[in-house]
Design an enzyme around this catalytic site. Structure first.
Site, PDB file in Angstrom:
ATOM      1  N   PRO A  11      28.185  35.919  50.497  1.00  0.00           N
ATOM      2  CA  PRO A  11      29.033  35.763  51.673  1.00  0.00           C
ATOM      3  C   PRO A  11      30.365  36.503  51.596  1.00  0.00           C
ATOM      4  O   PRO A  11      31.017  36.519  50.552  1.00  0.00           O
ATOM      5  CB  PRO A  11      29.264  34.244  51.751  1.00  0.00           C
ATOM      6  CG  PRO A  11      28.867  33.706  50.427  1.00  0.00           C
ATOM      7  CD  PRO A  11      27.835  34.642  49.878  1.00  0.00           C
ATOM      8  N   ASN A  12      30.704  37.092  52.711  1.00  0.00           N
ATOM      9  CA  ASN A  12      31.969  37.807  52.929  1.00  0.00           C
ATOM     10  C   ASN A  12      32.059  39.145  52.197  1.00  0.00           C
ATOM     11  O   ASN A  12      33.016  39.894  52.393  1.00  0.00           O
ATOM     12  CB  ASN A  12      33.176  36.923  52.562  1.00  0.00           C
ATOM     13  CG  ASN A  12      33.227  35.676  53.415  1.00  0.00           C
ATOM     14  OD1 ASN A  12      33.186  35.774  54.637  1.00  0.00           O
ATOM     15  ND2 ASN A  12      33.263  34.512  52.798  1.00  0.00           N
ATOM     16  N   ARG A  68      38.727  43.155  53.693  1.00  0.00           N
ATOM     17  CA  ARG A  68      39.205  41.819  53.349  1.00  0.00           C
ATOM     18  C   ARG A  68      40.028  41.870  52.085  1.00  0.00           C
ATOM     19  O   ARG A  68      39.577  42.465  51.087  1.00  0.00           O
ATOM     20  CB  ARG A  68      37.964  40.939  53.140  1.00  0.00           C
ATOM     21  CG  ARG A  68      38.178  39.663  52.374  1.00  0.00           C
ATOM     22  CD  ARG A  68      36.827  39.233  51.783  1.00  0.00           C
ATOM     23  NE  ARG A  68      36.901  37.910  51.207  1.00  0.00           N
ATOM     24  CZ  ARG A  68      36.083  37.470  50.249  1.00  0.00           C
ATOM     25  NH1 ARG A  68      35.138  38.246  49.755  1.00  0.00           N
ATOM     26  NH2 ARG A  68      36.215  36.265  49.778  1.00  0.00           N
ATOM     27  N   TYR A 120      40.168  43.020  46.407  1.00  0.00           N
ATOM     28  CA  TYR A 120      38.791  43.522  46.379  1.00  0.00           C
ATOM     29  C   TYR A 120      38.658  45.035  46.572  1.00  0.00           C
ATOM     30  O   TYR A 120      37.555  45.551  46.524  1.00  0.00           O
ATOM     31  CB  TYR A 120      37.956  42.785  47.441  1.00  0.00           C
ATOM     32  CG  TYR A 120      37.886  41.285  47.219  1.00  0.00           C
ATOM     33  CD1 TYR A 120      37.364  40.760  46.034  1.00  0.00           C
ATOM     34  CD2 TYR A 120      38.329  40.381  48.185  1.00  0.00           C
ATOM     35  CE1 TYR A 120      37.292  39.392  45.819  1.00  0.00           C
ATOM     36  CE2 TYR A 120      38.266  39.013  47.978  1.00  0.00           C
ATOM     37  CZ  TYR A 120      37.749  38.517  46.792  1.00  0.00           C
ATOM     38  OH  TYR A 120      37.678  37.165  46.585  1.00  0.00           O
ATOM     39  N   ASN A 140      26.366  39.500  43.133  1.00  0.00           N
ATOM     40  CA  ASN A 140      27.689  38.927  43.384  1.00  0.00           C
ATOM     41  C   ASN A 140      27.473  37.852  44.438  1.00  0.00           C
ATOM     42  O   ASN A 140      27.313  38.155  45.628  1.00  0.00           O
ATOM     43  CB  ASN A 140      28.678  39.991  43.869  1.00  0.00           C
ATOM     44  CG  ASN A 140      30.085  39.426  44.026  1.00  0.00           C
ATOM     45  OD1 ASN A 140      30.277  38.211  44.035  1.00  0.00           O
ATOM     46  ND2 ASN A 140      31.067  40.294  44.158  1.00  0.00           N
ATOM     47  N   HIS A 150      30.328  29.336  42.797  1.00  0.00           N
ATOM     48  CA  HIS A 150      31.060  28.185  42.285  1.00  0.00           C
ATOM     49  C   HIS A 150      30.402  26.843  42.589  1.00  0.00           C
ATOM     50  O   HIS A 150      30.796  25.836  42.034  1.00  0.00           O
ATOM     51  CB  HIS A 150      32.500  28.214  42.828  1.00  0.00           C
ATOM     52  CG  HIS A 150      33.141  29.570  42.690  1.00  0.00           C
ATOM     53  ND1 HIS A 150      33.281  30.193  41.465  1.00  0.00           N
ATOM     54  CD2 HIS A 150      33.622  30.448  43.611  1.00  0.00           C
ATOM     55  CE1 HIS A 150      33.850  31.382  41.649  1.00  0.00           C
ATOM     56  NE2 HIS A 150      34.062  31.572  42.942  1.00  0.00           N
ATOM     57  N   ASP A 179      19.122  27.503  40.788  1.00  0.00           N
ATOM     58  CA  ASP A 179      17.720  27.139  40.533  1.00  0.00           C
ATOM     59  C   ASP A 179      16.793  28.316  40.813  1.00  0.00           C
ATOM     60  O   ASP A 179      15.803  28.513  40.106  1.00  0.00           O
ATOM     61  CB  ASP A 179      17.314  25.928  41.384  1.00  0.00           C
ATOM     62  CG  ASP A 179      17.904  24.625  40.854  1.00  0.00           C
ATOM     63  OD1 ASP A 179      18.470  24.623  39.742  1.00  0.00           O
ATOM     64  OD2 ASP A 179      17.806  23.599  41.564  1.00  0.00           O
ATOM     65  N   GLU A 191      25.443  38.652  36.703  1.00  0.00           N
ATOM     66  CA  GLU A 191      26.474  38.128  37.620  1.00  0.00           C
ATOM     67  C   GLU A 191      27.661  39.093  37.646  1.00  0.00           C
ATOM     68  O   GLU A 191      28.147  39.494  36.588  1.00  0.00           O
ATOM     69  CB  GLU A 191      26.925  36.755  37.108  1.00  0.00           C
ATOM     70  CG  GLU A 191      28.063  36.153  37.900  1.00  0.00           C
ATOM     71  CD  GLU A 191      28.510  34.792  37.347  1.00  0.00           C
ATOM     72  OE1 GLU A 191      27.911  34.295  36.363  1.00  0.00           O
ATOM     73  OE2 GLU A 191      29.468  34.238  37.906  1.00  0.00           O
ATOM     74  N   HIS A 215      31.536  39.912  39.557  1.00  0.00           N
ATOM     75  CA  HIS A 215      32.642  39.605  40.471  1.00  0.00           C
ATOM     76  C   HIS A 215      33.622  40.759  40.443  1.00  0.00           C
ATOM     77  O   HIS A 215      33.953  41.274  39.367  1.00  0.00           O
ATOM     78  CB  HIS A 215      33.355  38.315  40.073  1.00  0.00           C
ATOM     79  CG  HIS A 215      32.435  37.149  40.115  1.00  0.00           C
ATOM     80  ND1 HIS A 215      32.001  36.602  41.297  1.00  0.00           N
ATOM     81  CD2 HIS A 215      31.807  36.478  39.125  1.00  0.00           C
ATOM     82  CE1 HIS A 215      31.150  35.630  41.025  1.00  0.00           C
ATOM     83  NE2 HIS A 215      31.007  35.528  39.728  1.00  0.00           N
ATOM     84  N   SER A 241      36.784  40.606  41.303  1.00  0.00           N
ATOM     85  CA  SER A 241      38.073  40.145  40.779  1.00  0.00           C
ATOM     86  C   SER A 241      37.876  39.423  39.448  1.00  0.00           C
ATOM     87  O   SER A 241      36.761  39.004  39.103  1.00  0.00           O
ATOM     88  CB  SER A 241      38.718  39.200  41.795  1.00  0.00           C
ATOM     89  OG  SER A 241      37.906  38.058  42.002  1.00  0.00           O
ATOM     90  N   ARG A 261      42.391  33.595  38.732  1.00  0.00           N
ATOM     91  CA  ARG A 261      42.662  33.145  40.110  1.00  0.00           C
ATOM     92  C   ARG A 261      42.651  31.611  40.184  1.00  0.00           C
ATOM     93  O   ARG A 261      42.865  30.950  39.178  1.00  0.00           O
ATOM     94  CB  ARG A 261      41.639  33.807  41.043  1.00  0.00           C
ATOM     95  CG  ARG A 261      41.702  35.337  40.979  1.00  0.00           C
ATOM     96  CD  ARG A 261      40.715  35.988  41.907  1.00  0.00           C
ATOM     97  NE  ARG A 261      41.033  35.695  43.311  1.00  0.00           N
ATOM     98  CZ  ARG A 261      40.164  35.870  44.310  1.00  0.00           C
ATOM     99  NH1 ARG A 261      38.952  36.346  44.061  1.00  0.00           N
ATOM    100  NH2 ARG A 261      40.516  35.577  45.548  1.00  0.00           N
ATOM    101  N   ARG A 312      37.697  28.848  41.146  1.00  0.00           N
ATOM    102  CA  ARG A 312      36.897  30.057  40.886  1.00  0.00           C
ATOM    103  C   ARG A 312      36.544  30.204  39.404  1.00  0.00           C
ATOM    104  O   ARG A 312      35.827  31.120  39.011  1.00  0.00           O
ATOM    105  CB  ARG A 312      37.637  31.314  41.355  1.00  0.00           C
ATOM    106  CG  ARG A 312      37.885  31.348  42.841  1.00  0.00           C
ATOM    107  CD  ARG A 312      38.465  32.699  43.267  1.00  0.00           C
ATOM    108  NE  ARG A 312      39.221  32.562  44.501  1.00  0.00           N
ATOM    109  CZ  ARG A 312      38.693  32.583  45.723  1.00  0.00           C
ATOM    110  NH1 ARG A 312      37.401  32.760  45.884  1.00  0.00           N
ATOM    111  NH2 ARG A 312      39.457  32.442  46.790  1.00  0.00           N
TER     112      ARG A 312
HETATM  113  C1  DQA Z   1      34.124  37.106  44.260  1.00  0.00           C
HETATM  114  C2  DQA Z   1      34.944  35.940  43.718  1.00  0.00           C
HETATM  115  C3  DQA Z   1      34.640  34.661  44.481  1.00  0.00           C
HETATM  116  O1  DQA Z   1      35.435  33.587  43.991  1.00  0.00           O
HETATM  117  C4  DQA Z   1      34.944  34.843  45.960  1.00  0.00           C
HETATM  118  O2  DQA Z   1      34.589  33.673  46.673  1.00  0.00           O
HETATM  119  C5  DQA Z   1      34.306  36.053  46.539  1.00  0.00           C
HETATM  120  C6  DQA Z   1      34.330  37.288  45.765  1.00  0.00           C
HETATM  121  C7  DQA Z   1      34.502  38.448  43.584  1.00  0.00           C
HETATM  122  O3  DQA Z   1      33.721  39.378  43.691  1.00  0.00           O
HETATM  123  O4  DQA Z   1      35.587  38.561  42.979  1.00  0.00           O
HETATM  124  O5  DQA Z   1      33.813  36.037  47.667  1.00  0.00           O
HETATM  125  O6  DQA Z   1      32.747  36.861  43.997  1.00  0.00           O
END
Ligand code: DQA
Length: 135
Positions: free
Chosen positions: A4-5, A12, A17, A66, A72, A79, A90, A92, A94, A99, A103
């Site tokens: 998401p996002n 954003r 990011y 990601n 979180h 699962d 995994e 990220h 950031s 943070r 997170r």
């Molecule tokens: C993220 C870190 C997450 O805490 C956050 O909700 C994101 C981006 C990152 O790529 O740093 O959406 O996954």
């Protein structure tokens, strides 16, 4: 596989990011690994990410994930990762540990092959390197 996002990369919180879109970075990534076949999928929906993780099994050698904020708290995504045989790395953008406290916890980390955080989009490339080294 982006959660998401992460479709908003480049727009954003650019201070956190980065200002490049994922699509543009993805072209650089693919050019870096001419012999690797890539697919990309992004969703803002938990169920679609679960479907994508499940469907990756047997179709790909590995997944770079990601999961965004789902990292979180999504036991369902955890699962799904635990249920497949291929490695999931995994990522990220950031440094999540520098943070907010919410997170710091990743419910998916224990079922992933490993994780990379804090290096911006370069993290996706490092994750592909890690997957290649595992083959
Ligand atoms: C993220 C870190 C997450 O805490 C956050 O909700 C994101 C981006 C990152 O790529 O740093 O959406 O996954």
């Amino acid at each position: 596989l982006n959660g998401p996002n992460l479709n908003l990369q480049g727009r954003r919180d650019t201070g956190v990011y980065g200002s490049q879109t994922f699509e543009s970075y993805f072209e650089t990534l693919k050019a870096h690994y001419p012999s690797v076949e890539f697919d990309y999928f992004q969703s803002n929906h938990e169920g679609e990410l679960i479907d994508a993780v499940q469907q990756a099994d047997g179709r790909y050698d590995g997944v770079v994930l990601n999961a965004g904020a789902y990292t979180h708290y999504s036991i369902a995504i955890r699962d799904a990762i635990a249920a497949i045989r291929i490695p999931v790395v995994e990522v990220h953008l950031s440094n999540v540990h520098a943070r907010e406290e919410f997170r710091h916890k990743s419910v998916i980390a224990p079922v992933c092959a490993g994780g990379i955080f804090g290096f911006g989009k370069q993290g996706y490339l490092l994750a592909v390197d890690a997957l290649e080294a595992m083959q």
